[in-house]
Design a protein around this motif. Structure first.
Motif, mmCIF file in Angstrom:
data_model
loop_
_atom_site.group_PDB
_atom_site.id
_atom_site.type_symbol
_atom_site.label_atom_id
_atom_site.label_comp_id
_atom_site.label_asym_id
_atom_site.label_seq_id
_atom_site.Cartn_x
_atom_site.Cartn_y
_atom_site.Cartn_z
ATOM 1 N N LYS A 145 0.834 -1.136 -0.021
ATOM 2 C CA LYS A 145 0.053 0.035 -0.022
ATOM 3 C C LYS A 145 0.767 1.149 -0.013
ATOM 4 C CE LYS A 145 -3.829 -2.242 0.250
ATOM 5 N NZ LYS A 145 -4.579 -2.590 -1.162
ATOM 6 N N VAL A 146 2.094 1.329 0.841
ATOM 7 C CA VAL A 146 2.741 2.357 0.876
ATOM 8 C C VAL A 146 4.285 1.986 0.893
ATOM 9 C CG1 VAL A 146 3.353 4.451 2.264
ATOM 10 C CG2 VAL A 146 1.018 3.579 2.479
ATOM 11 N N VAL A 147 4.891 2.672 0.232
ATOM 12 C CA VAL A 147 6.445 2.592 0.131
ATOM 13 C C VAL A 147 7.130 3.859 0.507
ATOM 14 C CG1 VAL A 147 8.498 2.166 -1.238
ATOM 15 C CG2 VAL A 147 6.563 0.909 -1.627
ATOM 16 N N PHE A 148 8.169 3.788 1.507
ATOM 17 C CA PHE A 148 9.053 4.906 2.038
ATOM 18 C C PHE A 148 10.443 4.831 1.340
ATOM 19 C CE2 PHE A 148 5.576 4.569 5.216
ATOM 20 C CZ PHE A 148 5.373 5.761 5.510
ATOM 21 N N THR A 149 10.940 5.735 0.797
ATOM 22 C CA THR A 149 12.376 5.370 0.205
ATOM 23 C C THR A 149 12.949 7.076 0.252
ATOM 24 O OG1 THR A 149 13.590 4.684 -1.678
ATOM 25 C CG2 THR A 149 11.441 6.028 -2.201
ATOM 26 N N ASN A 150 14.095 7.029 -0.056
ATOM 27 C CA ASN A 150 14.863 8.218 -0.444
ATOM 28 C C ASN A 150 15.446 8.506 -1.974
ATOM 29 O OD1 ASN A 150 17.081 6.358 -0.826
ATOM 30 N ND2 ASN A 150 18.160 6.960 0.989
ATOM 31 N N LEU A 151 15.933 9.502 -2.257
ATOM 32 C CA LEU A 151 16.347 9.972 -3.698
ATOM 33 C C LEU A 151 17.428 9.030 -3.864
ATOM 34 C CD1 LEU A 151 16.147 13.695 -3.492
ATOM 35 C CD2 LEU A 151 14.619 12.065 -4.805
ATOM 36 N N ASP A 152 18.271 8.399 -3.365
ATOM 37 C CA ASP A 152 19.318 7.400 -3.880
ATOM 38 C C ASP A 152 18.370 6.314 -4.229
ATOM 39 O OD1 ASP A 152 21.307 8.962 -2.950
ATOM 40 O OD2 ASP A 152 21.648 7.949 -1.206
ATOM 41 N N ASN A 153 17.508 5.878 -3.943
ATOM 42 C CA ASN A 153 16.725 4.675 -4.342
ATOM 43 C C ASN A 153 15.429 4.863 -5.237
ATOM 44 O OD1 ASN A 153 18.312 2.374 -2.921
ATOM 45 N ND2 ASN A 153 18.178 3.800 -1.275
ATOM 46 N N ARG A 154 14.815 6.076 -5.076
ATOM 47 C CA ARG A 154 13.784 6.452 -5.722
ATOM 48 C C ARG A 154 13.712 6.160 -7.503
ATOM 49 N NH1 ARG A 154 9.736 6.510 -7.996
ATOM 50 N NH2 ARG A 154 7.816 7.718 -7.714
ATOM 51 N N SER A 155 14.803 6.180 -8.121
ATOM 52 C CA SER A 155 14.794 5.977 -9.538
ATOM 53 C C SER A 155 14.476 4.480 -9.727
ATOM 54 C CB SER A 155 16.138 6.338 -10.250
ATOM 55 O OG SER A 155 17.065 5.855 -9.679
ATOM 56 N N LYS A 156 14.772 3.625 -8.931
ATOM 57 C CA LYS A 156 14.741 2.124 -9.050
ATOM 58 C C LYS A 156 13.257 1.825 -9.398
ATOM 59 C CE LYS A 156 18.678 0.967 -6.313
ATOM 60 N NZ LYS A 156 19.142 0.469 -5.011
ATOM 61 N N PHE A 157 12.369 2.946 -8.924
ATOM 62 C CA PHE A 157 10.775 2.589 -9.119
ATOM 63 C C PHE A 157 10.297 3.080 -10.292
ATOM 64 C CE2 PHE A 157 11.803 2.202 -4.607
ATOM 65 C CZ PHE A 157 10.730 1.243 -4.199
ATOM 66 N N ASP A 158 11.081 3.740 -11.180
ATOM 67 C CA ASP A 158 10.580 4.604 -12.338
ATOM 68 C C ASP A 158 9.904 3.685 -13.414
ATOM 69 O OD1 ASP A 158 11.398 6.816 -11.070
ATOM 70 O OD2 ASP A 158 13.344 7.228 -12.431
ATOM 71 N N GLU A 159 10.678 2.496 -13.475
ATOM 72 C CA GLU A 159 9.793 1.676 -14.685
ATOM 73 C C GLU A 159 8.579 0.682 -14.266
ATOM 74 O OE1 GLU A 159 12.736 -0.888 -16.536
ATOM 75 O OE2 GLU A 159 14.298 0.361 -15.961
ATOM 76 N N ILE A 160 8.292 0.957 -12.813
ATOM 77 C CA ILE A 160 7.078 0.102 -12.387
ATOM 78 C C ILE A 160 5.925 0.899 -12.430
ATOM 79 C CG2 ILE A 160 6.149 -0.696 -10.335
ATOM 80 C CD1 ILE A 160 9.094 -1.091 -9.077
ATOM 81 N N GLU A 161 4.795 0.262 -13.060
ATOM 82 C CA GLU A 161 3.479 0.977 -13.310
ATOM 83 C C GLU A 161 2.535 0.783 -12.199
ATOM 84 O OE1 GLU A 161 1.816 -0.834 -16.732
ATOM 85 O OE2 GLU A 161 3.269 0.218 -18.290
ATOM 86 N N ASN A 162 1.690 1.505 -11.963
ATOM 87 C CA ASN A 162 0.687 1.356 -10.918
ATOM 88 C C ASN A 162 1.266 1.508 -9.544
ATOM 89 O OD1 ASN A 162 -1.356 1.124 -12.540
ATOM 90 N ND2 ASN A 162 -0.985 -1.032 -13.080
ATOM 91 N N LEU A 163 2.155 2.026 -9.192
ATOM 92 C CA LEU A 163 2.842 2.306 -7.956
ATOM 93 C C LEU A 163 2.013 2.610 -6.800
ATOM 94 C CD1 LEU A 163 6.090 4.403 -8.770
ATOM 95 C CD2 LEU A 163 6.191 2.046 -7.973
ATOM 96 N N PRO A 164 2.300 2.006 -5.416
ATOM 97 C CA PRO A 164 1.554 2.483 -4.245
ATOM 98 C C PRO A 164 1.931 4.000 -3.763
ATOM 99 C CG PRO A 164 3.438 0.775 -3.923
ATOM 100 C CD PRO A 164 3.465 0.976 -5.315
ATOM 101 N N THR A 165 1.272 4.234 -3.135
ATOM 102 C CA THR A 165 1.695 5.650 -2.542
ATOM 103 C C THR A 165 3.106 5.672 -1.997
ATOM 104 O OG1 THR A 165 -0.682 5.881 -1.417
ATOM 105 C CG2 THR A 165 1.255 7.138 -0.489
#
Length: 554
Positions: A145-165
């Motif tokens: 439902k929710v993912v907490f991350t920082n800028l060092d890791n945020r780009s790893k989610f760029d290719e993923i569709e329908n991201l959670p909050t």
């Protein structure tokens, strides 16, 4: 013998303790007059310590990559986790939902863990070295439902569709400049420092793990609240964690050993845990041990081997405060055991477990029993372990077979099966570990290997199928197989055997492309250190790859 007896190092007979073990007595020892504390992991690991007058005690000592030290008390964790818990409620998170972090070892990670538990939700770790495919699979499978991350890791989610909050653990200015429209962690400060914990049932999960397998994708492991007493058993009697200890578990909390025993276990006991945000460096490790007067350490054989090979630990025992050391993840050899004793000035105990079960077979610092170097030790109290042959029949001592837990005779055993029934792990009254061991007449167990193709590298368990599928994404690759090959530092490393498509020749450049692909798509610890081009892979008549033949060729 009552479990409430105060004990010192090696003062209790293992045999007597094991025989008189009682799960209800253990629960009373931990939770005393408040059994409801066992029904919410936040209460068990923080809230009850605040209620019992220990709120000012330091719960976390954190050192960042620039050696800035931050301390958080149980009171501070209580207040800040309440704010984040109320933030989660504003996002619509409820009991049974999964909340993840992809963060390094920071105070914010610990706050999110406690906040997640507080609302009855399930905490899901995402290892910071994961690539996009590993992340996407876990988010989808767990319906996170929710993912907490920082800028060092945020780009790893760029290719993923329908991201959670998505929530950025960054300052407002940095988040605004990033271009992401994610929510900001600091928003939690707007919420109340009061949040009533949600009481669940002992079989309700509070952690959502994933573990590797040889066939298909990683398997889900939902850890129930019933695991808390078992975590306590390991911390108290194997690790011998004491109230006066300065305890550092070097394992990353993105994996089971770190999450179970660097966060949950020490906080359950009301004991300070230490986070070192810097990646492994021998000199930094030595400095950290000295600076914080660490007296109880838990790590892996790989880390101890890296300490040994660095040369900086030679003859430093008098500088250290170490009382005991603990090792898990792979077999600890005699050479390392002797080196730890001589150079770190303490005894190191080898301990065995799995993501599914937690630790189940240990050399116990706080219990007297046979502990020959090289063995896994004795069953953790509350567990009955046997060795089975191919027909699922117990074998005699000295005969190798599959290690199994006798469920009906193991009151501390809590695993109920994989989250989405990905694999059948039970046969009749046995939980089957998939590990081949041998029991000796003195009651100790000795690890022999896997009965499947799991690769254990530097303590991480890697399923070869994930590596193979990732290698196959390269346009030049026709077939691929992955095995573990011996490595002095990591125990084993991954080697990929690759069959190239017709007309394509192998080259050093192609080797580097394949390594880089796996490192990016899967994770930094799961890429092949070696790539060998072959004309064909050994297979059974039905087409299954015979990985054991590839292992034998190394």
């Amino acid at each position: 013998m009552s479990l409430t007896t105060t004990t010192s190092l090696n003062s209790i007979s293992y045999a007597e303790f094991y025989q008189q073990f009682d799960q209800q007595d253990l629960l009373k020892q931990i939770f005393q007059d408040h059994p409801e504390d066992a029904l919410n992991a936040y209460l068990a690991c923080c809230g009850r310590h605040v209620r019992n007058g220990l709120g000012d005690k330091v719960a976390l000592v954190h050192e960042d990559t620039k050696q800035k030290i931050t301390q958080l008390s149980f009171n501070e964790l209580d207040q800040r986790s309440a704010q984040v818990a109320n933030l989660l409620k504003a996002y619509g998170v409820k009991a049974g939902d999964r909340v993840a972090t992809m963060l390094p070892r920071t105070p914010e990670l610990l706050i999110v863990v406690l906040a997640t538990w507080r609302v009855g939700a399930i905490y899901q770790p995402l290892f910071t070295a994961f690539g996009v495919e590993s992340i996407a699979y876990r988010l989808d499978k767990a319906d996170t439902k929710v993912v907490f991350t920082n800028l060092d890791n945020r780009s790893k989610f760029d290719e993923i569709e329908n991201l959670p909050t998505m929530v950025l653990v960054e300052a407002q200015a940095a988040a605004d400049a990033s271009g992401y429209s994610d929510d900001i962690f600091a928003k939690a400060e707007q919420y109340s420092e009061v949040c009533e914990p949600v009481l669940l049932t002992p079989d309700a999960p509070f952690l959502q793990m994933f573990t590797s397998g040889t066939v298909g994708k990683s398997k889900g492991v939902s850890v129930p609240l019933a695991a808390l007493p078992t975590f306590y058993l390991y911390m108290r009697y194997a690790i011998d964690l004491q109230q006066t200890d300065h305890y550092w578990n070097m394992a990353d909390p993105g994996w089971a050993y770190g999450l179970y025993y660097a966060i949950t276990g020490p906080l359950l006991m009301g004991i300070t845990t230490y986070f070192n945000e810097m990646g492994f460096d021998a000199q930094n490790t030595l400095d950290f041990l000295v600076r914080h007067k660490i007296s109880n350490i838990a790590s892996s054989p790989t880390a101890f081997r890296m300490m040994k090979s660095s040369g900086v630990f030679e003859g430093v025992a008098e500088q250290l405060s170490l009382r005991v050391a603990n090792s898990a993840g792979e077999t600890l050899n005699t050479e390392v055991v002797g080196w730890v004793s001589e150079n770190l000035g303490c005894k190191v105990c080898d301990q065995y477990g799995q993501t599914e079960t937690g630790m189940t077979c240990c050399m116990h610092h706080a219990l007297q029993h046979e502990a020959p170097t090289g063995s896994m030790g004795m069953p953790l109290p509350g567990h009955k372990l046997v060795v089975l042959d191919a027909d699922m029949q117990p074998v005699e001592d000295g005969v190798q077979g599959q290690l199994a837990v006798v469920v009906s005779q193991s009151p501390a055993f809590y695993f109920n099966g994989y989250s989405w029934n990905e694999k059948q792990a039970f046969f009749d009254d046995y939980y089957l570990t998939g590990d081949v061991v041998e029991r000796h007449q003195d009651g100790t167990f000795w690890f022999a290997g896997r009965d499947d193709d799991i690769i254990i590298t530097a303590g991480y368990r890697i399923g070869p199928t994930d590596v193979e599928n990732c290698v196959m994404e390269h346009e030049a690759v026709a077939e691929s197989a992955a095995v573990g090959v011996p490595d002095e530092m990591r125990g084993h490393v991954i080697k990929s055997y690759v069959v190239l498509k017709e007309g394509i020749d192998g080259s050093e450049d192609l080797v580097n492309q394949i390594k880089s692909l796996v490192q990016k798509r899967l994770s930094a610890h799961a890429y092949p250190r070696y790539v060998e081009f072959v004309t064909a892979l050994p297979k059974t008549p039905s087409g299954k790859i015979q990985r054991f033949l590839l292992r034998q060729s190394n």
